[in-house]
Design a protein around this motif. Structure first.
Motif, PDB file in Angstrom:
ATOM      1  N   ASP A  19       7.314  -5.158  -6.358  1.00  0.00           N
ATOM      2  CA  ASP A  19       7.715  -4.319  -7.500  1.00  0.00           C
ATOM      3  C   ASP A  19       8.377  -2.993  -7.139  1.00  0.00           C
ATOM      4  N   SER A  20       8.198  -2.508  -5.930  1.00  0.00           N
ATOM      5  CA  SER A  20       8.618  -1.134  -5.637  1.00  0.00           C
ATOM      6  C   SER A  20      10.112  -0.920  -5.837  1.00  0.00           C
ATOM      7  N   LEU A  21      10.940  -1.762  -5.232  1.00  0.00           N
ATOM      8  CA  LEU A  21      12.380  -1.551  -5.338  1.00  0.00           C
ATOM      9  C   LEU A  21      12.925  -2.005  -6.688  1.00  0.00           C
ATOM     10  N   ASN A  36      -0.435  13.969  -1.103  1.00  0.00           N
ATOM     11  CA  ASN A  36      -1.560  14.183  -0.194  1.00  0.00           C
ATOM     12  C   ASN A  36      -1.308  13.523   1.158  1.00  0.00           C
ATOM     13  N   ASP A  37      -0.099  13.753   1.693  1.00  0.00           N
ATOM     14  CA  ASP A  37       0.260  13.251   3.026  1.00  0.00           C
ATOM     15  C   ASP A  37       0.295  11.733   3.082  1.00  0.00           C
ATOM     16  N   GLY A  38       0.536  11.107   1.927  1.00  0.00           N
ATOM     17  CA  GLY A  38       0.443   9.656   1.851  1.00  0.00           C
ATOM     18  C   GLY A  38       1.444   8.908   2.693  1.00  0.00           C
ATOM     19  N   LEU A  39       2.667   9.415   2.807  1.00  0.00           N
ATOM     20  CA  LEU A  39       3.679   8.681   3.564  1.00  0.00           C
ATOM     21  C   LEU A  39       3.345   8.651   5.050  1.00  0.00           C
ATOM     22  N   ASN A  94       0.815  -1.212   0.000  1.00  0.00           N
ATOM     23  CA  ASN A  94       0.000   0.000   0.000  1.00  0.00           C
ATOM     24  C   ASN A  94       0.848   1.261   0.000  1.00  0.00           C
ATOM     25  N   LEU A  95       2.042   1.206  -0.576  1.00  0.00           N
ATOM     26  CA  LEU A  95       2.892   2.389  -0.616  1.00  0.00           C
ATOM     27  C   LEU A  95       2.220   3.553  -1.327  1.00  0.00           C
ATOM     28  N   PRO A  96       2.498   4.770  -0.896  1.00  0.00           N
ATOM     29  CA  PRO A  96       2.065   5.921  -1.694  1.00  0.00           C
ATOM     30  C   PRO A  96       2.693   5.857  -3.087  1.00  0.00           C
ATOM     31  N   ASP A  97       1.942   6.269  -4.093  1.00  0.00           N
ATOM     32  CA  ASP A  97       2.409   6.290  -5.480  1.00  0.00           C
ATOM     33  C   ASP A  97       2.769   4.894  -5.972  1.00  0.00           C
ATOM     34  N   ARG A  98       2.028   3.913  -5.493  1.00  0.00           N
ATOM     35  CA  ARG A  98       2.281   2.511  -5.832  1.00  0.00           C
ATOM     36  C   ARG A  98       2.187   2.277  -7.337  1.00  0.00           C
ATOM     37  N   ASP A  99       2.981   1.319  -7.829  1.00  0.00           N
ATOM     38  CA  ASP A  99       2.944   0.911  -9.235  1.00  0.00           C
ATOM     39  C   ASP A  99       3.259   2.080 -10.162  1.00  0.00           C
ATOM     40  N   CYS A 100       4.403   2.700  -9.897  1.00  0.00           N
ATOM     41  CA  CYS A 100       4.735   3.955 -10.595  1.00  0.00           C
ATOM     42  C   CYS A 100       4.984   3.789 -12.087  1.00  0.00           C
ATOM     43  N   SER A 101       5.325   2.577 -12.538  1.00  0.00           N
ATOM     44  CA  SER A 101       5.701   2.424 -13.949  1.00  0.00           C
ATOM     45  C   SER A 101       4.596   1.878 -14.833  1.00  0.00           C
ATOM     46  N   CYS A 112       8.321   7.471 -11.225  1.00  0.00           N
ATOM     47  CA  CYS A 112       9.116   6.561 -10.391  1.00  0.00           C
ATOM     48  C   CYS A 112      10.258   7.312  -9.709  1.00  0.00           C
ATOM     49  N   LYS A 113      10.913   8.189 -10.435  1.00  0.00           N
ATOM     50  CA  LYS A 113      12.008   8.960  -9.861  1.00  0.00           C
ATOM     51  C   LYS A 113      11.547   9.730  -8.629  1.00  0.00           C
ATOM     52  N   GLN A 114      10.338  10.267  -8.692  1.00  0.00           N
ATOM     53  CA  GLN A 114       9.801  11.008  -7.554  1.00  0.00           C
ATOM     54  C   GLN A 114       9.317  10.075  -6.439  1.00  0.00           C
ATOM     55  N   ALA A 115       8.880   8.877  -6.835  1.00  0.00           N
ATOM     56  CA  ALA A 115       8.291   7.958  -5.861  1.00  0.00           C
ATOM     57  C   ALA A 115       9.321   7.159  -5.080  1.00  0.00           C
ATOM     58  N   VAL A 116      10.478   6.895  -5.676  1.00  0.00           N
ATOM     59  CA  VAL A 116      11.439   5.981  -5.066  1.00  0.00           C
ATOM     60  C   VAL A 116      11.887   6.398  -3.664  1.00  0.00           C
ATOM     61  N   PRO A 117      12.193   7.670  -3.388  1.00  0.00           N
ATOM     62  CA  PRO A 117      12.542   8.023  -2.006  1.00  0.00           C
ATOM     63  C   PRO A 117      11.423   7.706  -1.011  1.00  0.00           C
ATOM     64  N   VAL A 118      10.192   7.845  -1.452  1.00  0.00           N
ATOM     65  CA  VAL A 118       9.048   7.495  -0.609  1.00  0.00           C
ATOM     66  C   VAL A 118       8.994   5.985  -0.402  1.00  0.00           C
ATOM     67  N   TYR A 119       9.233   5.238  -1.470  1.00  0.00           N
ATOM     68  CA  TYR A 119       9.268   3.779  -1.361  1.00  0.00           C
ATOM     69  C   TYR A 119      10.298   3.346  -0.329  1.00  0.00           C
ATOM     70  N   ARG A 120      11.501   3.892  -0.436  1.00  0.00           N
ATOM     71  CA  ARG A 120      12.585   3.498   0.465  1.00  0.00           C
ATOM     72  C   ARG A 120      12.223   3.793   1.918  1.00  0.00           C
ATOM     73  N   GLU A 121      11.747   4.990   2.169  1.00  0.00           N
ATOM     74  CA  GLU A 121      11.416   5.364   3.545  1.00  0.00           C
ATOM     75  C   GLU A 121      10.252   4.535   4.077  1.00  0.00           C
ATOM     76  N   GLY A 122       9.257   4.301   3.233  1.00  0.00           N
ATOM     77  CA  GLY A 122       8.105   3.521   3.669  1.00  0.00           C
ATOM     78  C   GLY A 122       8.462   2.079   3.999  1.00  0.00           C
ATOM     79  N   ILE A 123       9.264   1.431   3.137  1.00  0.00           N
ATOM     80  CA  ILE A 123       9.647   0.041   3.389  1.00  0.00           C
ATOM     81  C   ILE A 123      10.560  -0.048   4.597  1.00  0.00           C
ATOM     82  N   ALA A 124      11.486   0.904   4.736  1.00  0.00           N
ATOM     83  CA  ALA A 124      12.357   0.917   5.911  1.00  0.00           C
ATOM     84  C   ALA A 124      11.536   1.030   7.195  1.00  0.00           C
TER      85      ALA A 124
END
Length: 396
Positions: free
Chosen positions: A174-176, A141-144, A122-129, A188-200
């Motif tokens: 798929d995120s990483l 929208n405050d998703g993280l 359920n990551l924000p900006d999921r499935d970016c590609s 994806c370029k914008q979403a990846v930092p969010v992906y990393r922080e969310g999974i961490a």
């Protein structure tokens, strides 16, 4: 959940081969390997979700009405097969409660210890590609913050309160993979930092004795190319390092059990060199077992655990695809090998288990086949095909 493959630079390595080990000794400490380094699938049965079994009643009735007792009986076996439960939204957190109740009932009824497979997705900006499985949260929208406070934290509490059960959790399919190959896609370029922080954050929250964590590692056709293997390991290490940032000096490291591969995809577990598809030429990861073996030394070099679970919920039949990039409702396909942790079947000590992560019958999206429903919706005709083409282990 989809697998849109933008294999940037991956195919440029034609003719390249992967070495047995990327670097020689000395090896670093296993800094991200759990101290309780136990395969959660050994001695346990993968929980068979009764909700999925109920959906398959229509498939059983369809075969039965045609007088096809052979395939009707296969459906009955499939209904008893363990699959993972997908938790993909805040409202969907109740799926965990339902799974816990059902698993407890089954554990008490049979005396067989259960391992409950869950997907945290359920990551924000999921499935970016691709967008076929875009989720409910947006980083704009405050998703993280919502993801952390209203999804991950309650998710973790539910598992912590069920100490009588063991859980295997796949983190954010798929995120990483997108972080490794799809940074040329602006979203994806914008979403990846969010992906990393969310999974961490999810890794930190799920440091529980009854939970085995598996970061999703896409699949061999995506990250298994020689050029991508070290990049993938580095990406995973980046997320684990982030999970351990700012911890107390004497605190235990946040760790994982390993990695999941082939989630919702169609790659076989093992093929012979003589029967490998033409599109796998030059790849050291021409099936998922070889992908696990190819990626393992790069993981070990960075202190990561080289353990894998491999989704075989659906496997494409030979000739079904002309390229790895065909990921959506592939035809023809069948249920793959039944879930097992038996090394006599696995023949790969890096692999914890073959599992069914994707519940067969749920559509990949409105793509691949005419009339395919939206992602996650039931696709009755497709599941009948999976039954007809099921692996011999399912029919036995």
């Amino acid at each position: 959940m989809v697998h849109a493959l933008t294999l940037l630079a991956a195919l440029s390595a034609a003719g390249a081969s992967v070495t047995a080990s990327p670097l020689g000794p000395p090896k670093p400490p296993k800094q991200f390997v759990s101290g309780n380094d136990v395969n959660p699938f050994v001695g346990r049965k993968l929980f068979a979700n009764p909700k999925w079994a109920t959906k398959l009643e229509a498939t059983y009735n369809s075969f039965n009405s045609k007088g096809d007792r052979t395939n009707a009986n296969i459906v009955r076996k499939v209904q008893k097969t363990g699959t993972f439960v997908w938790v993909t939204s805040r409202s969907g957190l109740s799926e965990i409660d339902d799974a816990i109740r059902a698993a407890r009932t089954e554990q008490q009824r049979t005396g067989q210890k259960q391992v409950v497979g869950l997907v945290l997705y359920n990551l924000p900006d999921r499935d970016c590609s691709a967008g076929e499985s875009a989720g409910e949260l947006s980083s704009k929208n405050d998703g993280l913050r919502i993801y952390k406070e209203e999804f991950v934290k309650p998710y973790a509490r539910k598992l912590k309160d069920a100490k009588d059960l063991t859980f295997a959790v796949v983190l954010e399919p798929d995120s990483l993979g997108n972080a490794v190959t799809n940074m040329g896609v602006e979203f994806c370029k914008q979403a990846v930092p969010v992906y990393r922080e969310g999974i961490a954050f999810a890794i930190k929250e799920l440091q529980l004795e009854n939970v085995g964590l598996y970061i999703d590692a896409a699949h061999g056709g995506w990250l298994g190319w020689a050029d991508n293997l070290p990049l993938a390991a580095k990406e995973f290490a980046t997320v684990l390092s982030l999970a351990n940032a700012n911890k107390a000096p004497n605190a235990r490291n946040a760790t994982i059990r390993g990695f999941s591969t082939n989630v919702s995809n169609y790659n076989p577990y093992l093929v012979t060199n003589e029967t490998r598809p033409a599109y796998t030429e030059w790849s050291p990861s021409y099936d998922e077992s070889h992908y696990a073996s190819s990626l393992s030394p790069y993981l070990t070099e960075l202190g990561l655990p080289a353990h894998f679970i491999i989704d075989q919920g659906r496997v494409a039949l030979p000739g079904a695809r002309e390229e790895w990039g065909e990921w959506c409702n592939v035809e023809p396909a069948g249920f793959g090998h039944t879930p097992t942790a038996d090394q006599g079947v696995l023949k790969n000590e890096n692999v914890d288990a073959i599992v069914w992560v994707k519940p067969g019958g749920e559509s990949d999206g409105q793509c691949g086949l005419a009339g395919a429903p939206r992602a996650g919706a039931w696709f009755g005709g497709y599941v009948e095909m999976l039954v007809k083409n099921a692996d011999a282990s399912v029919k036995a």
